[in-house]
Write an enzyme that holds these catalytic residues in place. Sequence first.
Site, PDB file in Angstrom:
ATOM      1  N   GLU A 179     -56.241 -17.033 -15.607  1.00  0.00           N
ATOM      2  CA  GLU A 179     -55.689 -16.142 -16.633  1.00  0.00           C
ATOM      3  C   GLU A 179     -56.649 -15.994 -17.811  1.00  0.00           C
ATOM      4  OE1 GLU A 179     -53.244 -14.196 -16.410  1.00  0.00           O
ATOM      5  OE2 GLU A 179     -52.319 -14.960 -14.601  1.00  0.00           O
TER       6      GLU A 179
ATOM      7  N   TYR B  82     -48.909 -14.121 -23.662  1.00  0.00           N
ATOM      8  CA  TYR B  82     -49.248 -13.610 -22.336  1.00  0.00           C
ATOM      9  C   TYR B  82     -49.600 -14.747 -21.366  1.00  0.00           C
ATOM     10  CZ  TYR B  82     -51.887 -11.817 -18.503  1.00  0.00           C
ATOM     11  OH  TYR B  82     -52.322 -11.600 -17.235  1.00  0.00           O
TER      12      TYR B  82
ATOM     13  N   ASP C 174     -48.880  -7.260 -20.404  1.00  0.00           N
ATOM     14  CA  ASP C 174     -50.298  -6.949 -20.596  1.00  0.00           C
ATOM     15  C   ASP C 174     -50.462  -5.425 -20.648  1.00  0.00           C
ATOM     16  OD1 ASP C 174     -50.091  -6.089 -17.983  1.00  0.00           O
ATOM     17  OD2 ASP C 174     -51.901  -7.102 -17.292  1.00  0.00           O
TER      18      ASP C 174
END
Length: 339
Positions: A35, A118, A136
């Site tokens: 990520e 996020y 996102d």
Amino acid sequence: MSESFSNKLINWYNQNKRDLPWRKTKNPYMVWVSEIILQQTRIEFGIKYYERFLKKYPDINKLANTSDLDLMKIWEGLGYYSRAINMLKTAKIILNDYNGMFPSKYEQLIQLPGIGDYTASAVSSICNNELQPVVDGNVLRFLSRMNKIDLPIESIKTKKYFKKLAFELIKDVNPGDFNQALMDYGSMICKPKKYVCSSCLFSSDCKAYNSNSIENYPVKKKKILIKNRYLNYVVVVTDDNKTQINKRNSEGIWKNLYEFPLIETKQSLSAHQIIEELEIDFVELLSVKKVNHKLSHQLLHITFFIFRVDNKLDNLVDIKSLINYPFPKPINKFISELV
Ligand code: SF4
């Protein structure tokens, strides 16, 4: 719309999902690495870095005990170097405060350096099945077109609004799959410019499509002003092929990376003007190379002034050893032509 929308989306995902290395694991350390790398990085480009990163740092212990220099070398070329600095800080905290066990709960993740809503949502939904929707750019685009949401997507208030909207959709399905499905749908079907409405499962419900106003979504604030910067690098070369480099310690771009001695100016300088600014004696000016490098909010006008000097300068390093130091992308490119 919510239940059938979510189930339809997950069915689509199960048939179309991309075979990506981080999708084969629920290990929170590995998912976190993926990520962080994928923020601001295209997937195709990120895969190579993900594999290289895990080869060098297969667990949190190895990462926590690395040096800044080694980590920056691995990260070289990815940009947004503060991500790597925060990863190292996080790894040390996990080793000391969590006994080396990478957390998978949202409430713990969000406390760590470099982890925002996020990333905490992505890791906790994938690794801990938490109902935490991710929001996102792909999700913002897809949902704003579906619902014709007239809010500027850059604002925090808007992200909260979308998060609430996605909460309604994630409630009855597997959260990790739902999040990945939503992001994939945005990046593969509801694309920024080449959206493929003709094969979209949701076109009959899509408000932007049905009102012929897709181009208006997502709503963006007015354009960000680009700042011009002029970086003049003084590249000295001695007769025995040595040069000088420095580590960038100041806040802002490229912190902790290396560069040649820098003279930053408010406008472009000629070789003659640079020579007037020099604090060293040189034998001759060998050449001048110019390159422009675009960052999200800055346009860098970079000029390399290459001088032949005698061997009396301090802190010289072999030009051949430059490959061991992490440099920003445009400097790295220049070096590859120099060595
Ligand atoms: S119909 Fe087109 S604009 Fe609407 S969600 Fe599908 S791909 Fe996106």
